[in-house]
Design an enzyme around this catalytic site. Structure first.
Site, PDB file in Angstrom:
ATOM      1  N   HIS A   5      53.179  45.509  35.221  1.00 60.21           N
ATOM      2  CA  HIS A   5      53.341  44.431  36.389  1.00 60.21           C
ATOM      3  C   HIS A   5      53.399  43.122  35.647  1.00 60.21           C
ATOM      4  O   HIS A   5      53.646  41.980  36.486  1.00 60.21           O
ATOM      5  CB  HIS A   5      52.148  44.357  37.209  1.00 60.21           C
ATOM      6  CG  HIS A   5      51.872  45.586  37.800  1.00 60.21           C
ATOM      7  ND1 HIS A   5      50.620  46.537  37.633  1.00 60.21           N
ATOM      8  CD2 HIS A   5      52.618  46.759  38.656  1.00 60.21           C
ATOM      9  CE1 HIS A   5      50.756  47.338  38.353  1.00 60.21           C
ATOM     10  NE2 HIS A   5      51.645  47.700  38.854  1.00 60.21           N
ATOM     11  N   CYS A  32      35.666  27.761  46.586  1.00 61.57           N
ATOM     12  CA  CYS A  32      34.339  27.248  46.749  1.00 61.57           C
ATOM     13  C   CYS A  32      33.765  26.197  45.817  1.00 61.57           C
ATOM     14  O   CYS A  32      32.621  25.913  45.815  1.00 61.57           O
ATOM     15  CB  CYS A  32      33.380  28.554  46.567  1.00 61.57           C
ATOM     16  SG  CYS A  32      33.794  29.098  44.720  1.00 61.57           S
ATOM     17  N   CYS A  41      45.415  32.288  37.859  1.00 66.15           N
ATOM     18  CA  CYS A  41      46.520  33.285  38.342  1.00 66.15           C
ATOM     19  C   CYS A  41      47.779  32.792  37.587  1.00 66.15           C
ATOM     20  O   CYS A  41      48.249  31.834  37.521  1.00 66.15           O
ATOM     21  CB  CYS A  41      46.688  33.129  39.943  1.00 66.15           C
ATOM     22  SG  CYS A  41      48.273  34.102  40.423  1.00 66.15           S
ATOM     23  N   CYS A  44      50.988  31.696  39.925  1.00 68.32           N
ATOM     24  CA  CYS A  44      50.972  30.257  40.563  1.00 68.32           C
ATOM     25  C   CYS A  44      50.080  29.146  39.716  1.00 68.32           C
ATOM     26  O   CYS A  44      50.075  28.215  40.277  1.00 68.32           O
ATOM     27  CB  CYS A  44      50.699  30.357  41.941  1.00 68.32           C
ATOM     28  SG  CYS A  44      49.021  31.014  42.290  1.00 68.32           S
ATOM     29  N   HIS A  60      42.446  36.072  46.285  1.00 73.95           N
ATOM     30  CA  HIS A  60      43.760  35.680  46.194  1.00 73.95           C
ATOM     31  C   HIS A  60      44.977  36.696  46.108  1.00 73.95           C
ATOM     32  O   HIS A  60      45.919  36.541  46.488  1.00 73.95           O
ATOM     33  CB  HIS A  60      43.661  34.559  45.095  1.00 73.95           C
ATOM     34  CG  HIS A  60      45.193  34.184  44.682  1.00 73.95           C
ATOM     35  ND1 HIS A  60      45.744  33.100  45.303  1.00 73.95           N
ATOM     36  CD2 HIS A  60      46.009  34.250  43.628  1.00 73.95           C
ATOM     37  CE1 HIS A  60      46.920  32.865  44.724  1.00 73.95           C
ATOM     38  NE2 HIS A  60      46.968  33.521  43.557  1.00 73.95           N
ATOM     39  N   CYS A  95      44.635  42.793  35.310  1.00 78.38           N
ATOM     40  CA  CYS A  95      45.545  43.117  36.294  1.00 78.38           C
ATOM     41  C   CYS A  95      44.935  43.941  37.605  1.00 78.38           C
ATOM     42  O   CYS A  95      44.150  45.106  37.329  1.00 78.38           O
ATOM     43  CB  CYS A  95      46.606  44.135  35.874  1.00 78.38           C
ATOM     44  SG  CYS A  95      47.977  44.558  37.319  1.00 78.38           S
ATOM     45  N   CYS A  98      46.421  47.134  38.511  1.00 77.57           N
ATOM     46  CA  CYS A  98      46.079  48.412  37.437  1.00 77.57           C
ATOM     47  C   CYS A  98      44.384  48.650  37.720  1.00 77.57           C
ATOM     48  O   CYS A  98      44.144  49.662  37.232  1.00 77.57           O
ATOM     49  CB  CYS A  98      46.706  48.030  36.098  1.00 77.57           C
ATOM     50  SG  CYS A  98      48.294  48.086  36.008  1.00 77.57           S
ATOM     51  N   CYS A 168      20.501  40.181  33.793  1.00 74.18           N
ATOM     52  CA  CYS A 168      19.520  39.591  33.144  1.00 74.18           C
ATOM     53  C   CYS A 168      18.864  40.023  31.914  1.00 74.18           C
ATOM     54  O   CYS A 168      18.670  39.497  31.246  1.00 74.18           O
ATOM     55  CB  CYS A 168      18.734  38.765  34.027  1.00 74.18           C
ATOM     56  SG  CYS A 168      17.926  40.101  35.241  1.00 74.18           S
ATOM     57  N   HIS A 471      13.347  40.128  37.743  1.00 77.87           N
ATOM     58  CA  HIS A 471      14.429  38.975  36.837  1.00 77.87           C
ATOM     59  C   HIS A 471      13.847  39.025  35.581  1.00 77.87           C
ATOM     60  O   HIS A 471      12.524  39.071  35.182  1.00 77.87           O
ATOM     61  CB  HIS A 471      14.531  37.928  37.541  1.00 77.87           C
ATOM     62  CG  HIS A 471      15.543  36.809  36.805  1.00 77.87           C
ATOM     63  ND1 HIS A 471      16.629  37.079  36.751  1.00 77.87           N
ATOM     64  CD2 HIS A 471      15.247  35.791  36.511  1.00 77.87           C
ATOM     65  CE1 HIS A 471      17.355  36.295  36.167  1.00 77.87           C
ATOM     66  NE2 HIS A 471      16.478  35.310  35.773  1.00 77.87           N
TER      67      HIS A 471
END
EC number: 3.4.19.12
Length: 520
Positions: A5, A32, A41, A44, A60, A95, A98, A168, A471
């Protein structure tokens, strides 16, 4: 794999003015505004956050794939776009169509050109940042990111590790190992792996996943991660490449559930050892070790065959002594080790805090004494006596026959009770300096006064109630300063805070080695 692609998705000019300003590794998501795990990307040039943050890069791609239901697709419309993006920190290419990382390039080499452009932008931003810090040093001694050490002002350069989804446990171990100076320096000085076949011959590998299953290198990804942690060019590094290799060669750690940091450390050291035994990047293991002339033969403790830097630094030898209580026959066996797992004595298990006044505080010496004390084996562990020719009651005792350069002590905080694995949350007091191991040696009279002393280099701490939850963070010392590593956040701390931690894994460095008299 080779992505089909690229020709339709990689449309951006390598030096496009559409790229944001500043360092690519700190670019913000256009949705965000998070600067964690930015991806650009290649159709674009828009920047979005990765799937481990808010997943806007993937969204996106998905938004761009809305089918044209009312129109017949032309050849141009059928081409897939917005499917390929590049990690702004590691420059690996992915990708979404893929669902895999990409190794190939367009006919014009656009992917590599974009990669080089991002690197140039990163280097320029780093250079500008260095000039800015230099001016701060000249104009001010009070700055929130500067620290006064031994009369001189220095900048904090420690780098955090991004959490990729309950990783973590891995981050805490990596940060601890990165502060074991001998160990870290060895890997950072190894030559980088390069692809030597196909369309990418002679080009640097940016993501091990692209090389195919047979070529993944844990040593190479571990090396790249260690190099990134102290170069000071970014506040947090994303160890995705290393995490992928861990998934490939250690199936136990696949998925995004919480894992045991000690178990991960053992798997990591074992696999690094095995890979180094087989040679690395065309350099044989023996040649690599030979370069480190200060490593004596006695220090190259072997585990599973020939020695490597793993066994040379972490490797010690235990003597396991078993005595038959019926006939008195003694059996001795020597076992190599990379770490020692210590029980917290049962009489201390109800004491959770250092500040509790009921009874004595459990110390690391109590745990070591429990490990090496004479123990009578129970009915489920009867010893097969060769003289009695049947299983008999016996006693067992451990001695340390050879101490390692780096002594790794694991406190066994997780225990099975009935069907549950519970945590022992007892505070265990441990020394920052001068841990004396002489009384646990098989032949203490043959050891020098300094050779049995150890200083603390790093501590891994588990916060929470269970091994499958909670954690992990780490404390580590670097150039005389203590840091707290909490995934992508790194903060300066002090010795008083460190000694209050409920340690899970402790890394002690041989006193002479830490003083710089014994260089690997």
């Amino acid at each position: 794999m080779e992505c089909p692609h690229l020709s339709s998705s990689v449309c951006i000019a390598p030096d496009s003015a559409k790229f944001p300003n500043g360092s690519p590794s700190s670019w913000c998501c256009s949705v965000c505004r998070s600067n964690k795990s930015p991806w650009v990307c290649l159709t674009c040039s828009s920047v979005h956050c990765g799937r481990y943050v808010n997943g806007h890069a993937k969204k996106h791609y998905e938004d761009a794939q809305v089918p044209l239901t009312n129109h017949k697709k032309s050849e141009k419309q059928d081409k897939v776009q917005h499917t390929v993006c590049m990690d702004c920190s590691s420059y690996s290419t992915y990708c979404y169509r893929c669902d895999d990382f990409v190794v190939n390039d367009t006919k014009l080499g656009l992917v590599q050109k974009v990669r080089e452009h991002l690197q140039n932008l990163e280097n320029s931003a780093f250079t500008a940042d260095r000039h800015k810090k230099r001016k701060l040093l000249e104009n001010s001694t009070l700055n929130s990111k500067l620290l006064k050490v031994n009369g001189s002002t220095t900048a904090i350069c420690a780098t955090g590790l991004r959490n990729l989804g309950n990783t973590c446990f891995m981050n805490a171990i990596l940060q601890s190992l990165s502060n074991i100076e001998q160990f870290c320096c060895y890997f950072k000085e190894l030559p980088a792996v390069e692809l030597r076949n196909g369309k990418t011959a002679g080009r640097r590998t940016y993501h091990t996943r692209s090389q195919g299953d047979n070529n993944v290198s844990l040593v190479e990804e571990f090396r790249k991660t260690l190099c990134a942690l102290w170069q000071g060019s970014q506040t947090a590094f994303s160890p995705e490449s290393l995490f992928y290799v861990v998934w490939k060669i250690m199936p136990n750690f696949r998925g995004y559930q919480q894992q045991d940091a000690h178990e991960f450390m053992r798997y990591l050291l074992d696999h690094l050892h095995l890979e180094l035994q087989g040679g690395f990047n065309g350099v044989s293991r023996s040649a690599i070790l030979q370069e480190n002339s200060t490593l004596s033969a006695s220090n190259k403790c072997c585990i599973n065959g020939a020695s490597t830097v793993v066994t040379a630094i972490f490797g010690g030898i235990l003597q396991n002594e078993v005595n038959c209580l019926i006939c008195g026959t003694e059996s001795r066996k020597f076992d190599p080790f990379l770490d020692l797992s210590l029980d917290i004595p049962s009489q201390f298990r109800s004491k959770r805090s250092k500040n509790q006044e009921n009874g004595p505080v459990c110390s690391l010496r109590d745990c070591l004494r429990s490990f090496t004390d004479l123990e009578e084996l129970d009915e489920t562990e009867l010893y097969m006596c060769h003289k009695c020719k049947k299983k008999q009651k016996s006693t067992k005792k451990f001695w340390i026959q050879k101490l390692p350069k780096v002594l790794c002590l694991h406190l066994k905080r997780f225990h099975w009770t009935a069907y549950l694995r519970n945590k022992v949350d007892t505070y265990v007091e441990f020394p920052l300096r001068g841990l004396d191991m002489k009384c646990y040696l098989l032949e203490p009279e043959n050891s020098g006064p300094e050779s049995c002393l150890y200083d603390l280099a790093a501590v891994v701490v588990h916060h929470g109630s269970g091994v499958g939850s909670g954690h992990y963070t780490a404390y580590a010392t670097h150039e005389g300063r203590w840091f707290h590593f909490n995934d992508s956040t790194v903060t300066l701390t002090d010795e008083e805070t460190v000694v209050k931690a409920k340690a899970y894994i402790l890394f002690y460095v041989e006193h002479q080695a830490k003083a710089g008299s014994d260089k690997l």
